[in-house]
Write a protein that holds these residues in place. Structure first.
Motif, PDB file in Angstrom:
ATOM      1  N   ALA A 258       0.784  -1.150  -0.229  1.00  0.00           N
ATOM      2  CA  ALA A 258       0.001  -0.264  -0.094  1.00  0.00           C
ATOM      3  C   ALA A 258       0.688   1.302   0.054  1.00  0.00           C
ATOM      4  CB  ALA A 258      -0.870   0.117   1.200  1.00  0.00           C
ATOM      5  N   ILE A 259       1.631   0.950   0.955  1.00  0.00           N
ATOM      6  CA  ILE A 259       2.714   2.259   1.217  1.00  0.00           C
ATOM      7  C   ILE A 259       3.627   2.071  -0.623  1.00  0.00           C
ATOM      8  CG2 ILE A 259       4.970   2.931   1.843  1.00  0.00           C
ATOM      9  CD1 ILE A 259       4.091   1.485   4.030  1.00  0.00           C
ATOM     10  N   ALA A 260       3.749   1.352  -0.615  1.00  0.00           N
ATOM     11  CA  ALA A 260       4.543   1.226  -2.541  1.00  0.00           C
ATOM     12  C   ALA A 260       4.131   2.109  -2.875  1.00  0.00           C
ATOM     13  CB  ALA A 260       5.258  -0.134  -3.162  1.00  0.00           C
ATOM     14  N   ALA A 261       2.008   2.318  -3.347  1.00  0.00           N
ATOM     15  CA  ALA A 261       1.283   2.598  -4.632  1.00  0.00           C
ATOM     16  C   ALA A 261       0.791   3.878  -4.010  1.00  0.00           C
ATOM     17  CB  ALA A 261       0.633   1.314  -4.589  1.00  0.00           C
ATOM     18  N   ASP A 262       1.111   4.325  -2.759  1.00  0.00           N
ATOM     19  CA  ASP A 262       0.152   5.366  -2.326  1.00  0.00           C
ATOM     20  C   ASP A 262       1.161   5.808  -0.704  1.00  0.00           C
ATOM     21  OD1 ASP A 262      -1.778   6.993  -1.405  1.00  0.00           O
ATOM     22  OD2 ASP A 262      -3.456   6.140  -1.248  1.00  0.00           O
ATOM     23  N   ASP A 263       1.367   7.410  -1.047  1.00  0.00           N
ATOM     24  CA  ASP A 263       1.556   7.748   0.195  1.00  0.00           C
ATOM     25  C   ASP A 263       0.947   8.071   0.714  1.00  0.00           C
ATOM     26  OD1 ASP A 263       3.737   8.115  -1.955  1.00  0.00           O
ATOM     27  OD2 ASP A 263       4.126  10.303  -2.162  1.00  0.00           O
TER      28      ASP A 263
ATOM     29  N   LEU B  79       8.813   6.531   3.071  1.00  0.00           N
ATOM     30  CA  LEU B  79       8.501   7.789   2.160  1.00  0.00           C
ATOM     31  C   LEU B  79       9.578   8.231   1.370  1.00  0.00           C
ATOM     32  CD1 LEU B  79       5.482   8.836   3.451  1.00  0.00           C
ATOM     33  CD2 LEU B  79       5.351   7.670   1.324  1.00  0.00           C
ATOM     34  N   ALA B  80      10.369   8.594   2.190  1.00  0.00           N
ATOM     35  CA  ALA B  80      11.691   9.595   1.498  1.00  0.00           C
ATOM     36  C   ALA B  80      12.995   7.970   0.710  1.00  0.00           C
ATOM     37  CB  ALA B  80      12.317   9.448   2.904  1.00  0.00           C
ATOM     38  N   LEU B  81      12.728   6.793   0.559  1.00  0.00           N
ATOM     39  CA  LEU B  81      13.568   6.436   0.673  1.00  0.00           C
ATOM     40  C   LEU B  81      12.442   6.046  -1.153  1.00  0.00           C
ATOM     41  CD1 LEU B  81      15.157   3.596  -0.221  1.00  0.00           C
ATOM     42  CD2 LEU B  81      13.526   2.518   0.956  1.00  0.00           C
ATOM     43  N   LYS B  82      11.094   5.768  -0.654  1.00  0.00           N
ATOM     44  CA  LYS B  82      10.247   5.974  -2.510  1.00  0.00           C
ATOM     45  C   LYS B  82      10.484   7.118  -3.070  1.00  0.00           C
ATOM     46  CE  LYS B  82       5.449   5.245  -3.563  1.00  0.00           C
ATOM     47  NZ  LYS B  82       3.990   6.378  -2.599  1.00  0.00           N
ATOM     48  N   HIS B  83      10.896   8.205  -2.421  1.00  0.00           N
ATOM     49  CA  HIS B  83      10.825   9.109  -3.806  1.00  0.00           C
ATOM     50  C   HIS B  83      12.590  10.001  -3.597  1.00  0.00           C
ATOM     51  CE1 HIS B  83       6.537  10.348  -4.036  1.00  0.00           C
ATOM     52  NE2 HIS B  83       7.005   9.476  -2.772  1.00  0.00           N
ATOM     53  N   GLY B  84      13.057   8.930  -3.479  1.00  0.00           N
ATOM     54  CA  GLY B  84      15.280   9.143  -3.326  1.00  0.00           C
ATOM     55  C   GLY B  84      15.382   9.724  -2.752  1.00  0.00           C
ATOM     56  N   ARG B  85      14.747  10.215  -1.442  1.00  0.00           N
ATOM     57  CA  ARG B  85      15.902  11.266  -1.229  1.00  0.00           C
ATOM     58  C   ARG B  85      16.508  11.230  -0.247  1.00  0.00           C
ATOM     59  NH1 ARG B  85      10.139  12.844  -0.444  1.00  0.00           N
ATOM     60  NH2 ARG B  85      10.282  12.282   1.466  1.00  0.00           N
ATOM     61  N   ILE B  86      16.266   9.248   0.144  1.00  0.00           N
ATOM     62  CA  ILE B  86      17.271   8.400   0.957  1.00  0.00           C
ATOM     63  C   ILE B  86      17.202   7.641  -0.146  1.00  0.00           C
ATOM     64  CG2 ILE B  86      16.644   9.251   3.101  1.00  0.00           C
ATOM     65  CD1 ILE B  86      15.263   6.617   3.798  1.00  0.00           C
TER      66      ILE B  86
END
Length: 387
Positions: free
Chosen positions: A336-341, A361-368
């Protein structure tokens, strides 16, 4: 060993515990032949005393015990509390409070997923439990010394285990983590069985609305019948039989008798008439009132690698914080997190978000990013700028 078999002795024991900061509690019960658990023994220990209470003793009135369990000044400590609490809730209509579950506390403190009592007290109290009485028939009397010793060990060893877990929670500042989990155990809805939603527990292979309508009516009837007769659901009507009836929707005694798993004796009896009535109610429903299952959305293409990265992050964060991963996020939560913030999952709320969700969420969006440094997985910042 103390076995309490009279109301007067129970009252005296409970009076002695009235000023305790906490008591440890456990039950022995049977459920193989009933819908509701049959209470056979209650074990209670205070800081210095312990006793087994026989609810099956002639003339026994558990009122002093119930009063003790409902005393808001005394913490009630259980291990894997849900079934024990269910017994007292159905017995009295109230949930013992305040409540502390050492199994949940152990998960918060890093002892793994759903740690068993024996494992926990071995690690925290150095105790060895004699398991020979584990599967005994607790309804038989008289109880043996070995049975009583086993039963009392479930509350006496729980005392040092609780005290050590409490200190760990305080040291790590995680008391509020446990409070969030206790909210589920102290919610009466946790122990209510709604006949109208009973069908949702069944595994179905079709989402045809009329089939679901028949299944819903059958499951609701079975739930009420099982509660009324205090029988296991399967003793009233097996899941396989309900699914078969829902598939063929018989409307006559002959049709029901020919349904696989049914017999003419059942079909011609009162229960057969109830089943046919339930089927007819479902067949009479207009299309607009038929139940429907929401189709399970397929995860977006390419999401699997993201889920795997989140799984590694979860393992790493839980190892760092000494908390069981099962308590933080499930596999479906990660999807669910991978699909929707903004997925409405526990991992994105409260202490779980602080510990894991924000980094997810940071990992998902490339911030870490995740990197292996000194043979360990670590979080490293990135210079990726989101569009």
């Amino acid at each position: 060993m103390t076995l309490i078999t009279t109301t007067s002795d129970l009252a005296a024991f409970c009076r002695d515990l009235a000023g305790a900061d906490y008591i440890t509690v456990d039950t022995e019960f049977l459920r193989e032949k009933t819908f509701y658990p049959q209470l056979c023994l209650v074990q209670v220990a205070g800081p210095k005393s312990a006793a087994a209470i026989d609810p099956l003793a002639e003339g026994m009135d558990l009122a002093p015990l119930i009063e003790l369990l409902n005393d808001p000044a005394i913490l009630k400590v259980f291990h894997a509390a849900r079934q024990d609490v269910e017994i007292f809730y159905h017995l009295t209509g109230k949930i013992p409070h305040p409540l502390f579950d050492t199994q949940v506390a152990a998960m918060v403190c890093g002892f793994g997923d759903s740690v068993g009592y024996e494992t926990l007290v071995t690690k925290l109290a150095g105790a060895r439990i004699d398991k020979s009485s584990r599967f005994t028939d607790w309804s038989q009397r008289p109880l043996t010394d070995r049975q009583l010793q086993y039963a009392l060990s479930d509350v006496t060893h729980l005392r040092p285990a609780y005290e050590k877990l409490r200190r760990r929670l305080h040291k790590t500042g995680r008391e509020h983590w446990l409070e969030e989990e206790m909210a589920v155990l102290t919610d009466p809805a946790t122990y209510e069985s709604d006949p109208e939603t009973a069908w949702m527990r069944l595994k179905v292979r079709t989402n045809k609305p009329r089939f679901l309508a028949v299944l819903k009516e059958l499951a609701a009837w079975r739930e009420r019948e099982a509660q009324r007769r205090d029988l296991p659901r399967s003793r009233v009507l097996r899941d396989e039989a309900m699914l078969e009836i829902a598939a063929h929707a018989p409307t006559t005694v002959d049709d029901l008798a020919r349904t696989r798993g049914m017999g003419r004796g059942f079909a011609e009896g009162r229960q057969g008439a109830d089943v046919l009535a339930a089927v007819q109610r479902a067949l009479d429903l207009p299309e607009s009132e038929l139940p429907r299952l929401e189709p399970r959305e397929e995860p977006p293409q390419g999401i699997a690698p993201i889920v795997e990265l989140l799984r590694v992050l979860l393992k790493m964060k839980c190892d760092e914080n000494h908390v069981a991963s099962k308590l933080v996020a499930s596999a479906s939560d990660l999807e669910a997190i991978a699909a929707d913030d903004d997925a409405d999952v526990p991992a994105l709320h409260g202490w779980r978000r602080e510990m894991f969700g924000n980094d997810a969420l940071a990992l998902k969006h490339g911030r870490i990013a995740l990197a292996i440094l000194d043979r360990r997985v670590r979080i490293v910042p990135t210079e990726v700028v989101e569009e």
